[in-house]
Design an enzyme around this catalytic site. Structure first.
Site, PDB file in Angstrom:
ATOM      1  N   CYS A  76       0.802  -1.318   0.130  1.00 52.97           N
ATOM      2  CA  CYS A  76      -0.139   0.023   0.074  1.00 52.97           C
ATOM      3  C   CYS A  76       0.980   1.130  -0.152  1.00 52.97           C
ATOM      4  CB  CYS A  76      -0.796  -0.096   1.216  1.00 52.97           C
ATOM      5  SG  CYS A  76      -1.884   1.520   1.599  1.00 52.97           S
ATOM      6  N   GLU A 228      -7.928  -0.428   1.244  1.00 53.05           N
ATOM      7  CA  GLU A 228      -7.838   0.809   1.021  1.00 53.05           C
ATOM      8  C   GLU A 228      -9.141   1.571   1.582  1.00 53.05           C
ATOM      9  OE1 GLU A 228      -5.258   2.527   0.278  1.00 53.05           O
ATOM     10  OE2 GLU A 228      -4.007   0.539  -0.442  1.00 53.05           O
ATOM     11  N   HIS A 231      -8.506   2.697   5.126  1.00 54.37           N
ATOM     12  CA  HIS A 231      -8.057   4.024   5.202  1.00 54.37           C
ATOM     13  C   HIS A 231      -9.050   5.107   5.266  1.00 54.37           C
ATOM     14  CE1 HIS A 231      -3.993   2.406   5.674  1.00 54.37           C
ATOM     15  NE2 HIS A 231      -3.875   1.924   4.497  1.00 54.37           N
ATOM     16  N   HIS A 237      -1.987   1.838   9.311  1.00 58.63           N
ATOM     17  CA  HIS A 237      -1.323   0.252   9.139  1.00 58.63           C
ATOM     18  C   HIS A 237      -1.190  -0.309  10.484  1.00 58.63           C
ATOM     19  CE1 HIS A 237       0.274   1.465   4.891  1.00 58.63           C
ATOM     20  NE2 HIS A 237      -1.092   0.927   4.750  1.00 58.63           N
TER      21      HIS A 237
END
Length: 506
Positions: A76, A228, A231, A237
């Protein structure tokens, strides 16, 4: 190459000379804020230590070979800065939380800055565009399940909205796309995607990657999207091995897709689902859901366009009658005289064959089918698995995870492609021929990473990579034609009309 990366970073630290490698690394960990900023050895060491911590490497603060190799792995593109402190707070809230005046357990939140969470529970999303090798319906299905993964374990719910403003937007881009040079996509490998925390609510994916739902030749769009989305909801993370929010994308297995850390993080932000709505989604369950969806999506009756025509396939070969067999995920199609069959599960014809194969070959030498996946090879006589199979590729001096395999008439042997090299397998002895592997440069004009190859009745070889094909003339030992197979090769089964104008018959 690794020593060169190390030298560049050391030069950046000792002489303040700008290095793209060092700057990209430091920017990821939040140490690069302004142009021409210099970095002390302590800053670099701190960034390296956090990278090693997240990557499950020995925490030395040094750019050793294992660290440099891990830095080049697909991952990522979201910065890892402050992941360690956020995780420490989260664990602390679980094990050492304190009681408020009214006896209520107060928990610390896991978003980076105050306010970086959604202050509502119903969120809308939109898919802006599509990758080249998946159909819109495949992308929409992957995204829907990815959002469902999070809503099943939290107080959130999501709805796709194709009109008007939405909270979260997902799009595919190439290279620089107005997110700054630090977020520019770098083609296959490297950073696959990145996302923005609330309230921007955007997730961007590298258009140049090969995206898939079931195959091994590419990156699983569902898993990357689910990461994603985490996020866009405010999660950073996680250092927990096999967590969905690990900076290195999770692989599809049979176990639960969300770790305890993923669930704890999302529930600290948005609470638990109401009532008994909590439902953890497992890889095994999702695999079956994809299988059922793929079959149900195929139109019934009349001419239809198979899924592989809208994207790419895992492998391709012919059978004993000359019909073309196309493999994708759990399914295969038979194309004969321009007519394409309905999709069939692989294991209905070849029992015990694994799903999402990486290579398929029919050999006219012994009238047997050969299949490759991972480290092993399967051989079938008709639909019966031969005794002694599957066997390890290494027993035949063949590589693991081959790009493609095919029977090559001029040699009378099977040829296996892997990266920049090719191998020749003697089908009578099942041993690789002497003096192989050799360089792929022998096949002038054939690119690396082809995902299929077969020979047509005129003796010409066809190689496939994504939507492109190359026709190879064994007599001239060169490429004679190239183009888009879905548009030009009628025998692939992707044409709606019988017109042959502009198409190749062979």
């Amino acid at each position: 190459m690794m020593w060169l990366l190390l030298l560049l970073v050391l030069l950046c630290v000792k002489t303040s000379v700008s290095s793209p490698v060092a700057e990209g690394f430091l920017e990821r960990y939040g140490y690069l804020h302004e142009e021409n900023e210099t970095h002390s050895a302590a800053e670099v060491k701190s960034a390296i230590r956090e990278f090693q911590w997240l990557s499950h490497l020995p925490i030395t603060g040094r750019l050793d070979s294992a660290t440099l190799q891990k830095m080049t792995s697909p991952r990522c593109g979201v910065k890892d800065a402050r992941s360690q402190s956020a995780w420490s707070q989260r664990v602390n809230s679980i094990f050492t939380g304190y009681m408020g005046r009214r006896g209520r357990h107060l928990r610390k939140k896991r978003y980076i800055r105050s306010g970086e969470k959604w202050y509502k529970r119903h969120l809308t999303y939109r898919i802006i565009n599509w990758p080249r090798n998946l159909s819109p319906s495949q992308v929409r299905f992957a995204v829907h399940i990815a959002f469902k993964l999070w809503s099943n374990v939290s107080g959130l719910d999501f709805q796709e909205d194709s009109h008007g403003p939405t909270d979260i937007r997902l799009a595919f881009f190439e290279g620089e796309h107005n997110d700054g040079t630090g977020n520019a996509f770098d083609g296959p490998g490297g950073a696959l995607a990145h996302a923005f925390f609330p309230f921007r609510g955007e997730a961007h994916f590298d258009m140049a990657e090969r995206w898939t739902l079931t195959g091994l030749k590419g990156h699983n769009l569902f898993l990357v999207t689910a990461h994603e989305i985490g996020h866009t909801l405010g999660l950073v993370h996680s250092p927990v091995r096999h967590a969905l929010m690990s900076p290195y994308y999770k692989k599809m297995g049979h176990s639960a897709l969300l770790s305890w850390d993923d669930i704890t993080a999302i529930q600290q932000l948005y609470g638990k689902p109401s009532g008994d709505a909590f439902k953890q989604l497992a890889g095994r369950t999702l695999n079956w859901a994809i299988k059922e969806w793929e079959i149900s999506e195929e139109p019934k009756g009349g001419f239809h366009t198979p899924h592989y025509c809208q994207g790419s396939f895992d492998a391709i070969t012919t059978d004993e009658s000359g019909a073309v067999l196309v493999f994708q995920g759990r399914l295969f199609w038979t194309v004969s005289n321009g007519s394409v069959s309905a999709p069939l599960p692989l294991q209905t014809r070849w029992p015990k064959l694994p799903l999402a194969i990486e290579g398929a070959v029919f050999s006219p030498l012994d009238n047997k089918f050969y299949f490759f996946k991972g480290r092993r090879m399967w051989r079938y006589s008709g639909s019966d698995l031969d005794p002694g199979f599957p066997r390890k590729n290494s027993e035949s001096s063949l590589p693991k995870h081959p790009d493609c395999a095919f029977f090559y008439r001029p040699l009378g042997h099977m040829v296996v492609f892997k990266g920049s090299r090719y191998f020749v397998l003697n089908l009578k002895t099942l041993n690789a021929e002497l003096y192989y592997p050799r360089s792929l440069r022998d096949w002038k004009g054939i690119p690396r990473g082809v995902n299929g190859a077969l020979t047509r009745p005129d003796g010409k070889l066809y190689f496939f990579k994504e939507q492109q094909y190359w026709r190879f003339d064994p007599g001239k030992v060169r490429i004679t034609t190239t183009g888009l197979w879905g548009e030009r090769l009628q025998w692939i089964g992707c044409h709606r009309t019988p017109s042959l104008q502009g198409n190749e018959l062979l």
